[in-house]
Motif scaffolding. Structure first.
Motif, short mmCIF file in Angstrom:
data_model
loop_
_atom_site.label_atom_id
_atom_site.label_comp_id
_atom_site.label_asym_id
_atom_site.label_seq_id
_atom_site.Cartn_x
_atom_site.Cartn_y
_atom_site.Cartn_z
N LEU A 196 38.25 59.89 72.44
CA LEU A 196 39.10 60.03 73.62
C LEU A 196 38.33 60.38 74.89
N LEU A 197 37.08 60.84 74.74
CA LEU A 197 36.28 61.19 75.92
C LEU A 197 36.04 59.99 76.83
N PHE A 198 36.12 58.80 76.27
CA PHE A 198 35.93 57.59 77.09
C PHE A 198 36.87 57.58 78.29
N HIS A 202 34.59 59.60 83.65
CA HIS A 202 34.25 59.70 85.07
C HIS A 202 34.36 61.14 85.58
N ARG A 203 35.07 61.97 84.84
CA ARG A 203 35.18 63.38 85.22
C ARG A 203 34.00 64.19 84.68
N THR A 208 26.56 62.48 80.68
CA THR A 208 27.08 63.43 79.68
C THR A 208 27.89 62.70 78.62
N TRP A 209 28.70 61.76 79.08
CA TRP A 209 29.51 61.00 78.12
C TRP A 209 28.63 60.21 77.16
N ARG A 214 26.88 59.44 71.52
CA ARG A 214 25.91 59.08 70.49
C ARG A 214 26.14 59.87 69.21
N CYS A 215 26.91 60.95 69.29
CA CYS A 215 27.24 61.73 68.09
C CYS A 215 28.24 61.01 67.19
#
Length: 325
Positions: A196-198, A202-203, A208-209, A214-215
């Motif tokens: 869901l971080l996708f 942009h925030r 960082t994303w 990669r995890c």
């Protein structure tokens, strides 16, 4: 479990893909992807139903290794939730495999063999990611529901106990589950936020994303480990268990190609003297490449030797002594 497409040498180091793709991704929302995920989700449900029917038929015929591991499962009417949980688990593993392959394909130099466009592959990667999360959640919830159903004492606290055993690390404290259940929980707790971080990248910032994303490969590895360790369908040595190992070979190969030919110039592994970053970063990149190559060697050795970590199939007349905690 998503990944932004990138271009190889034409892209400046650490820039987030091309302008056209970036504008397209900025228009992408979780709501639009949930709508787009419906056809893929229906396919996943059909696959799950087919797996459930196969598992149920094998249980009734007492040809499933599950009956050997847990003889009481022969009462299929009592444990249908467990079989459905297994079916969702296998679908989740298949969809996770597809998602990881798509992600690795998109995150490196684009191969020429896919007939779909990069944008379509990216969209498919996002929808399979969302459905993977849903399948994993269904797998866990049905496992918890079966624990509640199987509480013969009828305790009022059965729901709380089932929740702790299913979702709290260390809550399941018997047998192989002491390790296998936390592995599955870790896979779930990585899959949900990383997928869901996708939608908020942009925030938090593209760099960082990318680092967090990669995890995903770690979460996938944990899910495979959980399956090989706890899946009663692959409890014993056999071709099916070996096939699970074999399916990891394409992922390891694509990952190695991705590391050897990174899309971003800043990720290329040059000589230590020519490396512009820290020596620790250079060592980390080298370790990653060696680990991927080592994984390929291990996978090939497992498949060729047949030593896949499974248990020895017990004689038919002693199956009742094999209990799966």
């Amino acid at each position: 479990m998503t990944s932004s497409p990138t271009q190889p040498d034409s892209e400046p180091a650490d820039d987030p893909a091309t302008d056209a793709d970036d504008r397209q991704q900025r228009r992408t929302t979780l709501r639009s992807d949930l709508r787009a995920a419906l056809p893929d989700g229906l396919i996943a449900l059909v696959v799950t139903a087919a797996v459930f029917a196969l598992l149920y038929a094998r249980i009734r015929a007492e040809t499933s290794s599950t009956v050997s591991v847990m003889p009481f499962m022969a009462d299929e009417g009592e444990f249908w939730m467990y079989f459905l949980s297994q079916a969702f688990g296998w679908s989740a593993l298949l969809w996770a495999w597809i998602t990881v392959v798509l992600g690795l394909t998109l995150s490196g130099p684009r191969p020429s063999w896919p007939r779909l466009s990069g944008r379509r592959l990216e969209s498919l990667h996002r929808t399979t990611s969302l459905n993977t999360i849903a399948l994993i959640a269904a797998h866990a919830l049905l496992f918890a529901a079966q624990l509640v159903r199987s509480d013969t004492a009828g305790r009022p606290s059965a729901i709380a106990t089932a929740f702790v055993e299913t979702f709290v690390p260390g809550g399941y404290d018997s047998g192989t589950g002491k390790l296998a259940i936390p592995l599955g929980q870790a896979a779930l707790y990585l899959a949900v936020p990383l997928g869901l971080l996708f939608y908020v990248r942009h925030r938090i910032g593209p760099r960082t994303w990318r680092v967090l994303h990669r995890c995903v490969i770690v979460g996938y590895a944990l899910s495979v480990w959980h399956t090989l360790l706890y899946g009663t369908n692959v409890w014993y040595d056999g071709w099916f268990r070996t096939a699970i190992w074999l399916l990891q070979l394409p992922i390891a190969a694509i990952l190695l190609m991705r590391l050897l030919q990174p899309a971003r110039r800043s990720e290329k592994l040059r000589g230590l003297r020519a490396h512009t970053g820290s020596s620790a970063g250079w060592a980390l990149r080298l370790t990653g490449r060696l680990a991927a190559a080592g994984a390929i060697v291990v996978l090939i050795a497992v498949v060729i030797s047949g030593n896949d970590g499974g248990r020895t199939v017990p004689p038919t007349d002693t199956s009742s002594t094999h209990v799966h905690d």
